[in-house]
Scaffold this active site. Structure first.
Site, PDB file in Angstrom:
ATOM      1  N   GLN A 127       0.805  -1.228   0.000  1.00 41.42           N
ATOM      2  CA  GLN A 127       0.000   0.000   0.000  1.00 41.42           C
ATOM      3  C   GLN A 127       0.837   1.276   0.000  1.00 41.42           C
ATOM      4  OE1 GLN A 127      -1.635  -1.056   4.076  1.00 41.42           O
ATOM      5  NE2 GLN A 127      -1.631   1.173   4.293  1.00 41.42           N
ATOM      6  N   CYS A 133      -5.238   0.660   3.277  1.00 37.85           N
ATOM      7  CA  CYS A 133      -5.341  -0.773   3.556  1.00 37.85           C
ATOM      8  C   CYS A 133      -6.719  -1.324   3.189  1.00 37.85           C
ATOM      9  CB  CYS A 133      -5.083  -1.010   5.035  1.00 37.85           C
ATOM     10  SG  CYS A 133      -6.192  -0.056   6.080  1.00 37.85           S
ATOM     11  N   HIS A 273      -6.855  -0.892  10.855  1.00 34.77           N
ATOM     12  CA  HIS A 273      -6.185  -1.514   9.710  1.00 34.77           C
ATOM     13  C   HIS A 273      -7.062  -2.638   9.169  1.00 34.77           C
ATOM     14  CE1 HIS A 273      -2.897  -2.568   7.136  1.00 34.77           C
ATOM     15  NE2 HIS A 273      -2.666  -3.734   7.708  1.00 34.77           N
TER      16      HIS A 273
END
Ligand SMILES: *[C@@H]1O[C@H](CO)[C@@H](O)[C@H](O)[C@H]1NC(C)=O
Ligand SMILES: *[C@@H]1O[C@H](CO)[C@@H](O)[C@H](O)[C@H]1NC(C)=O
Ligand SMILES: *[C@@H]1O[C@H](CO)[C@@H](O)[C@H](O)[C@H]1NC(C)=O
Ligand SMILES: *[C@@H]1O[C@H](CO)[C@@H](O)[C@H](O)[C@H]1NC(C)=O
Length: 325
Positions: A127, A133, A273
């Site tokens: 990323q 993410c 995340h």
């Protein structure tokens, strides 16, 4: 320069200098390995951060833990810098609402690994410095669901999600949720391929071309918050599932083994995340998830990690979802 003075004085009367010298030796080889270059001022700052990270890693690895830590591409960053660069800065709407996925109630296998069942998972992606993410979790999941159901594995575009999915409460490099991104793909009637809409790791204007739509979503399945058994059921009977969890400082230097933490929380508002569960299993009596990350193939276990399964570790069961194609 002050740093050197301190080192000189220490060198005269103690062994501290020797330790610093060794750390500097490690730092230089780490720099070469990771193609790093700094100006003078930055060099000494990064050396200090590196030694602190290394100290933490060594201490952790001397203890009795189910996972090990190691130096990696993030070893010159403090956790707050890391957080700023790679994680969501504000909580997403990962709410504890009732999902629409109901498990099969059937007997489930003890373990499953979609990487080994066929050509269903694309190589681990990276990323970069962008809190995107959620787009990688989304493409990873849609790629595998499409491959499992349509027989063709095609890498899909994260950048389209970064640039175009704002109407569904997604915020490009500042965060988003796979469930909301699946909604976007469904209402947008398509997602382009990685090749046609390549990843740039920065927010940009939407360049979606409907004629190049390559993957589609018919319905979005949300698994109820904290229903980790529902996630097991979905992975066992359908496909990999997207999930989000809370990354804390002990995760940055994860190397291998089953990750568990006492530093993270199990609530929906702390997850920062998003990743992809591609399977699960059990090791020495500890059940775990097999998870695909988006920090490149050199991080963790070839880009993957294992995390304890069964007690909502770090909120991993807070907001998982997958698309129906
Ligand atoms: C290490 O931890 C495991 C699990 O908590 C425990 O069963 C084992 O006895 C520990 N070993 C040592 C050497 O402390
Ligand atoms: C959460 O949802 C509300 C209402 O839809 C929206 O205004 C807000 O921007 C959302 N928050 C995030 C971080 O997407
Ligand atoms: C699934 O989650 C998304 C976003 O979190 C939401 O917009 C959608 O309404 C949910 N779908 C169902 C069927 O509950
Ligand atoms: C969160 O952790 C607390 C304390 O360990 C525990 O009592 C609670 O059941 C957990 N909640 C969920 C949803 O896992």
């Amino acid at each position: 320069m002050r740093f050197w003075l301190v080192l000189c004085c220490l060198a005269a009367g103690s062994s501290s200098f020797y330790v610093a010298e060794q750390d500097e030796f490690h730092f230089k080889s780490w720099m070469a390995q990771h193609n790093k270059a700094y100006n003078m001022k930055e060099y000494y700052l990064r050396l200090q951060v590196f030694s602190q990270n290394k100290k933490r890693i060594d201490k952790h690895n001397q203890g009795n833990h189910s996972f090990t830590m190691a130096l990696n591409q993030f070893s010159d960053m403090t956790f707050s810098e890391f957080k700023e660069a790679f994680l969501w800065s504000e909580p997403q709407n990962c709410s504890a609402t009732k999902g629409n996925y109901y498990g099969s109630n059937g007997p489930l296998p003890d373990s499953i690994d979609w990487r080994k069942k066929g050509n269903y998972i694309t190589p681990v992606k990276n990323q970069g410095r962008c809190g995107s993410c959620w787009t990688f979790s989304t493409t990873g999941c849609l790629e595998s669901v499409t491959a499992i159901n349509k027989g063709k594995l095609v890498p899909l575009s994260e950048q389209q999600l970064v640039d175009c999915a704002q109407d569904f409460n997604n915020h490009g490099c500042n965060g988003g949720l796979p469930s909301q991104a699946f909604e976007y793909v469904m209402y947008n009637k398509g997602l382009m391929t990685e090749q046609d809409y390549p990843y740039k790791a920065v927010d940009g204007a939407c360049k979606y071309k409907p004629s190049l739509a390559a993957a589609f979503v018919k319905n979005v399945m949300n698994i109820s918050a904290y229903d980790e058994m529902g996630m097991v059921d979905a992975v066992a009977t359908h496909n990999p599932v997207s999930l989000a969890f809370e990354v804390t400082s002990d995760f940055m230097q994860y190397s291998q083994g089953v990750y568990t933490s006492t530093a993270c929380h199990n609530t929906t508002d702390k997850v920062n995340h998003a990743v992809l569960a591609v399977g699960y299993g059990e090791e020495n009596g500890t059940p775990y998830w097999i998870v695909k990350n988006s920090w490149g193939p050199n991080w963790g276990m070839d880009g993957y990690f294992l995390i304890e399964r069964g007690r909502n570790m770090c909120g991993l069961a807070a907001c998982s979802a997958f698309p129906v194609v």
